[in-house]
Design an enzyme around this catalytic site. Structure first.
Site, PDB file in Angstrom:
ATOM      1  N   ALA A  39       0.774  -1.043  -0.022  1.00  0.00           N
ATOM      2  CA  ALA A  39       0.040   0.065  -0.043  1.00  0.00           C
ATOM      3  C   ALA A  39       0.894   1.210  -0.001  1.00  0.00           C
ATOM      4  O   ALA A  39       0.786   2.075   0.832  1.00  0.00           O
ATOM      5  CB  ALA A  39      -1.088  -0.029   1.262  1.00  0.00           C
ATOM      6  N   LEU A  40       1.776   1.398  -1.063  1.00  0.00           N
ATOM      7  CA  LEU A  40       2.818   2.274  -0.904  1.00  0.00           C
ATOM      8  C   LEU A  40       2.198   3.767  -1.298  1.00  0.00           C
ATOM      9  O   LEU A  40       1.494   3.862  -1.873  1.00  0.00           O
ATOM     10  CB  LEU A  40       4.004   1.940  -1.809  1.00  0.00           C
ATOM     11  CG  LEU A  40       4.753   0.539  -1.568  1.00  0.00           C
ATOM     12  CD1 LEU A  40       5.586   0.162  -2.460  1.00  0.00           C
ATOM     13  CD2 LEU A  40       5.081   0.413  -0.245  1.00  0.00           C
ATOM     14  N   HIS A  41       3.110   4.470  -0.852  1.00  0.00           N
ATOM     15  CA  HIS A  41       2.813   6.011  -0.978  1.00  0.00           C
ATOM     16  C   HIS A  41       4.038   6.933  -1.036  1.00  0.00           C
ATOM     17  O   HIS A  41       5.269   6.164  -0.876  1.00  0.00           O
ATOM     18  CB  HIS A  41       1.909   6.684   0.028  1.00  0.00           C
ATOM     19  CG  HIS A  41       2.394   6.238   1.467  1.00  0.00           C
ATOM     20  ND1 HIS A  41       3.619   6.940   1.970  1.00  0.00           N
ATOM     21  CD2 HIS A  41       2.038   5.508   2.447  1.00  0.00           C
ATOM     22  CE1 HIS A  41       3.913   6.471   3.204  1.00  0.00           C
ATOM     23  NE2 HIS A  41       2.885   5.641   3.493  1.00  0.00           N
ATOM     24  N   HIS A  44       6.957   6.114   1.316  1.00  0.00           N
ATOM     25  CA  HIS A  44       7.783   4.920   0.886  1.00  0.00           C
ATOM     26  C   HIS A  44       8.905   5.528  -0.194  1.00  0.00           C
ATOM     27  O   HIS A  44      10.046   4.861  -0.089  1.00  0.00           O
ATOM     28  CB  HIS A  44       7.068   3.634   0.341  1.00  0.00           C
ATOM     29  CG  HIS A  44       6.093   3.378   1.482  1.00  0.00           C
ATOM     30  ND1 HIS A  44       4.925   3.479   1.566  1.00  0.00           N
ATOM     31  CD2 HIS A  44       6.274   2.388   2.510  1.00  0.00           C
ATOM     32  CE1 HIS A  44       4.123   2.818   2.519  1.00  0.00           C
ATOM     33  NE2 HIS A  44       5.117   2.074   3.182  1.00  0.00           N
ATOM     34  N   GLY A 154      11.767   4.624   7.967  1.00  0.00           N
ATOM     35  CA  GLY A 154      11.490   5.986   8.292  1.00  0.00           C
ATOM     36  C   GLY A 154      11.266   6.366   9.658  1.00  0.00           C
ATOM     37  O   GLY A 154      10.788   5.512  10.348  1.00  0.00           O
ATOM     38  N   LYS A 156       8.953   8.148  10.775  1.00  0.00           N
ATOM     39  CA  LYS A 156       7.402   8.120  11.448  1.00  0.00           C
ATOM     40  C   LYS A 156       7.272   7.128  12.366  1.00  0.00           C
ATOM     41  O   LYS A 156       6.512   7.498  13.315  1.00  0.00           O
ATOM     42  CB  LYS A 156       6.556   7.907  10.021  1.00  0.00           C
ATOM     43  CG  LYS A 156       4.986   8.127  10.492  1.00  0.00           C
ATOM     44  CD  LYS A 156       4.144   8.087   9.427  1.00  0.00           C
ATOM     45  CE  LYS A 156       3.743   6.829   9.140  1.00  0.00           C
ATOM     46  NZ  LYS A 156       2.495   6.119  10.055  1.00  0.00           N
ATOM     47  N   GLN A 160       9.611   1.795  16.247  1.00  0.00           N
ATOM     48  CA  GLN A 160      10.113   0.664  15.539  1.00  0.00           C
ATOM     49  C   GLN A 160      11.585   1.052  14.825  1.00  0.00           C
ATOM     50  O   GLN A 160      12.382   0.179  14.919  1.00  0.00           O
ATOM     51  CB  GLN A 160       9.184   0.826  14.237  1.00  0.00           C
ATOM     52  CG  GLN A 160       9.807  -0.312  13.290  1.00  0.00           C
ATOM     53  CD  GLN A 160       8.996  -0.310  12.001  1.00  0.00           C
ATOM     54  OE1 GLN A 160       7.762  -1.146  12.251  1.00  0.00           O
ATOM     55  NE2 GLN A 160       9.220  -0.019  10.979  1.00  0.00           N
ATOM     56  N   ARG A 194      -2.585   4.424   6.161  1.00  0.00           N
ATOM     57  CA  ARG A 194      -3.897   4.379   6.727  1.00  0.00           C
ATOM     58  C   ARG A 194      -4.496   5.785   6.481  1.00  0.00           C
ATOM     59  O   ARG A 194      -5.729   5.837   6.986  1.00  0.00           O
ATOM     60  CB  ARG A 194      -3.663   4.445   8.312  1.00  0.00           C
ATOM     61  CG  ARG A 194      -3.304   2.759   8.715  1.00  0.00           C
ATOM     62  CD  ARG A 194      -3.338   2.335  10.264  1.00  0.00           C
ATOM     63  NE  ARG A 194      -3.145   0.834  10.447  1.00  0.00           N
ATOM     64  CZ  ARG A 194      -2.017   0.237  10.556  1.00  0.00           C
ATOM     65  NH1 ARG A 194      -0.853   0.883  10.590  1.00  0.00           N
ATOM     66  NH2 ARG A 194      -1.969  -0.840  10.751  1.00  0.00           N
TER      67      ARG A 194
END
Length: 287
Positions: A39-41, A44, A154, A156, A160, A194
């Protein structure tokens, strides 16, 4: 005349992946890696471009990793759009897409897990306790399969990123971990797969998140006691229209530890997770 990028080679088996990686290794090429759940944007694509600027060949993976989702989470709802993802990756400078199925990554009988402490505790770890163990396991496996020289993550997903840095060091994995700044839209909203779930009204609320965090960051940097800073930011998010807030927290940037004396007396990061309807957004920024 516009030239579209040539189609991206997609490999699904470990044997095909290793054959291509081995060929590049024999040529002495430096390999960069960007793990994704698809679901890349544009966020990414920033990671892919960062990898391409540092390596001769860029491998991306698309794998919606079941071990990091709890039973009630949106694993089944997580968007899957491989053809669109592959076209975007090719356009951003990716050379190979690894798109395994679940049986390839977790063959029958797989019985190994990774338990994380340190930066995995608290924040996301409180609300999604299985997540970072799942991330640690899948990323370690991907590092072993691809054997990249460097991997891009990333900011964001800041917690993580810290978790990945920690287990990469702890397990002596020979991969350089590179942080890429959060990509944002014109209103400062962090790009996320999302965001596609948000209605126009919800999007307007979401775009206020980074402003609230920035104000709280200024307050924290000025030496205000952190419990008050966090409480005010929490209230401001509710007032802005968020339905509920999982956390707003100021932590040490180095290891996400809590500041003992309740003021930000070292480099800090403010992190938040908040809900609009059924969509959970996370963001963070340096203080």
């Amino acid at each position: 005349m516009m030239h579209s990028a040539p189609p991206l080679p997609i490999v699904r088996s470990v044997a095909d992946l290793r054959a291509q990686i081995g060929e590049w290794r024999r040529q002495g090429l430096r390999i960069g890696f960007v793990p994704t759940m698809g679901a890349l944007h544009d966020g990414h694509m920033g990671l892919i471009r960062e990898a391409a600027s540092r390596a001769d060949r860029v491998v991306a993976s698309v794998f919606v990793n079941p071990t990091q989702f709890a039973p009630h989470e949106d694993l089944g709802r997580y968007p899957r759009q491989e053809a669109e993802d592959a076209a975007m990756l090719a356009g951003a400078g990716c050379h190979l897409l690894f798109a395994p199925d679940v049986e390839t990554m977790y063959p029958p009988g797989a019985a190994t897990t990774i338990a994380m402490a340190g930066p995995a505790l608290g924040l996301e770890g409180d609300f999604r306790p299985q997540m970072f163990g799942g991330v640690a396991l899948v990323v370690t496996k991907l590092f072993n399969l691809i054997q990249p020289d460097l991997a891009i993550f990333g900011e964001k997903d800041f917690q993580q990123l810290m978790v990945v840095r920690r287990f990469t060091a702890d397990l002596d994995l020979p991969v350089e971990i590179v942080a890429s700044p959060t990509e944002r839209d014109g209103w400062g909203l962090a790009l996320s797969s999302r965001n596609a779930y948000l209605s126009p009204e919800q999007l307007e609320i979401a775009r206020r998140l980074n402003g609230v965090l920035a104000e709280a960051g200024v307050a924290a940097a000025s030496g205000r006691p952190l419990p008050g800073v966090e409480k005010d930011a929490y209230a401001a998010l509710l007032k802005t229209g968020f339905d509920r807030i999982d956390y707003v927290a100021v932590r040490r940037a180095e290891d996400l530890a809590v500041f003992r004396n309740q003021v930000a007396d070292a480099p800090a990061r403010i992190l938040a997770a908040a809900w609009i309807g059924k969509t959970r957004l996370i963001d963070n920024m340096a203080i």
